[in-house]
Write a protein that holds these residues in place. Structure first.
Motif: not given
Length: 143
Positions: A79-92, A127-133
């Motif tokens: 697992t990788v967890t990114f904090y402070g973002t909810d923009d997943i476009h680059d990963i997709e 997770f939009t509540m805490d801006k985490t992907v």
């Protein structure tokens, strides 16, 4: 002759100790079953991180990794967890470029991605509540 045997023993012992020290993160996983680490922990990162996650775009400055052996020796989860973002476009975009296709259904509340080139299941969630992907790779049990 005794000096050569003594030096050979010292060399072999040093080699064994060096191997144990270098592979300690993997040995530790054998005891714990999981690890939490960052990319700066270079040994754990190199030994435990799935190649797909190593090459994945870093969509935020703060991120960390997890590895788990969840069902014995046959199934691993990375697992990788990114904090402070909810923009997943680059990963997709990255997953599509690697041959993954978003599946119509998923067993969890996330998007599941599969490719014919691998038996691994990739899930992406935000997770939009805490801006985490979170991106997770689960190795399907091999038969």
């Amino acid at each position: 002759m005794k000096k050569i045997i003594g030096l050979t023993r010292i060399f072999i012992i040093t080699l064994i100790i060096s191997g144990v020290v270098w592979f300690w993160p993997v040995i530790e996983i054998g005891f714990d079953g999981s690890a939490h680490y960052t990319e700066q922990d270079s040994r754990r990162y190199e030994l435990l991180t799935h190649d797909l996650l190593k090459d994945m775009p870093r969509i935020s400055a703060r991120y960390d990794f997890d590895f788990a052996n969840i069902a014995g020796p046959a199934t691993f989860v990375w697992t990788v967890t990114f904090y402070g973002t909810d923009d997943i476009h680059d990963i997709e975009t990255y997953l599509i470029a690697k041959g993954y296709k978003r599946q119509a259904t998923c067993d969890v509340e996330a998007d599941c991605w599969l490719t014919s080139a691998s038996k691994d299941i990739v899930t992406t969630g935000r997770f939009t509540m805490d801006k985490t992907v979170m991106v997770q790779i689960q190795e399907r049990t091999r038969q």
